[in-house]
Design an enzyme around this catalytic site. Sequence first.
Site, PDB file in Angstrom:
ATOM      1  N   THR A  46       0.805  -1.211   0.000  1.00  0.00           N
ATOM      2  CA  THR A  46       0.000   0.000   0.000  1.00  0.00           C
ATOM      3  C   THR A  46       0.842   1.266   0.000  1.00  0.00           C
ATOM      4  O   THR A  46       0.321   2.340  -0.287  1.00  0.00           O
ATOM      5  CB  THR A  46      -0.936   0.032   1.224  1.00  0.00           C
ATOM      6  OG1 THR A  46      -0.154  -0.024   2.415  1.00  0.00           O
ATOM      7  CG2 THR A  46      -1.910  -1.108   1.188  1.00  0.00           C
ATOM      8  N   GLY A  47       2.157   1.169   0.306  1.00  0.00           N
ATOM      9  CA  GLY A  47       2.902   2.423   0.422  1.00  0.00           C
ATOM     10  C   GLY A  47       2.272   3.192   1.562  1.00  0.00           C
ATOM     11  O   GLY A  47       2.554   2.924   2.713  1.00  0.00           O
ATOM     12  N   THR A  48       1.432   4.168   1.229  1.00  0.00           N
ATOM     13  CA  THR A  48       0.382   4.596   2.150  1.00  0.00           C
ATOM     14  C   THR A  48       0.695   5.733   3.105  1.00  0.00           C
ATOM     15  O   THR A  48       1.796   5.882   3.588  1.00  0.00           O
ATOM     16  CB  THR A  48      -0.111   3.425   2.994  1.00  0.00           C
ATOM     17  OG1 THR A  48      -0.919   2.622   2.187  1.00  0.00           O
ATOM     18  CG2 THR A  48      -0.897   3.792   4.180  1.00  0.00           C
ATOM     19  N   THR A  49      -0.395   6.448   3.407  1.00  0.00           N
ATOM     20  CA  THR A  49      -0.453   7.325   4.581  1.00  0.00           C
ATOM     21  C   THR A  49      -1.769   7.042   5.285  1.00  0.00           C
ATOM     22  O   THR A  49      -2.826   7.088   4.664  1.00  0.00           O
ATOM     23  CB  THR A  49      -0.407   8.810   4.185  1.00  0.00           C
ATOM     24  OG1 THR A  49       0.754   9.048   3.393  1.00  0.00           O
ATOM     25  CG2 THR A  49      -0.355   9.688   5.426  1.00  0.00           C
TER      26      THR A  49
END
Length: 241
Positions: A46-49
């Site tokens: 997701t990589g993501t924040t």
Amino acid sequence: MRPPTSDFSGSDSPLDGDRSRVFGPELGEFPNAGQSSEPREGEMKTGTTTVGLKTEEGVVLATDMRASAGYMVASKDVQKVEEIHPTGALTIAGSVSAAQSLIRSLRAETRLYEARRGEEMSMTALSTLVGNFLRSGGFLIVSPILGGVDSEGSHVYSIDPAGGTTEEEYTVSGSGSQYALGVLEQEYDDSLSIDDAKEVATRSIKSAVERDLASGNGINIAVVTEDGVDIERHKDINALL
């Protein structure tokens, strides 16, 4: 929950109402225990924040909507926050497949807990269960945020990939964490309303999307109150500000 089998366990029944001990899943052994916690080559991540904020009225969780595979955007429409409890939700950051498996397992465990005990699992017990699942090593690299409401009020838990659990007023996870955290440090206040918390969460995700290559393509927002979990999806972050 299964009681310990050693002699020092005493005569306490696993159904004696003591919720302070959550040793393992109701459904049996942890799946894939003993597997390497290293992500597989080419696996979608997701990589993501993701962010979580606690208020007096409830909890706000927010995430972006991008998934990556290496340097490629693998998906622009990922649901990164899910209901796992009648008044609890979990964000995901890390391995997509492992996170999906974790969410399915947690949903099953909370339903079985309620069926066996006739009451909903507390957020303390649920956070311990999430930590135990991750500590088993069966879910590769997942770094979730748990938010929920129970009889003691609102709760936000930061849970690391090794299963460490910390209750916070606000927290972040994922590759865009540092950008989101800068906004939260400036704008969070424990007197925020749900609507104000949604705006702060949106600003923090927007800040990360502007600078983190692995975050983007919209926002998921979950509002958790004693009435349940409400999840919204928006492609245009600016429209919310």
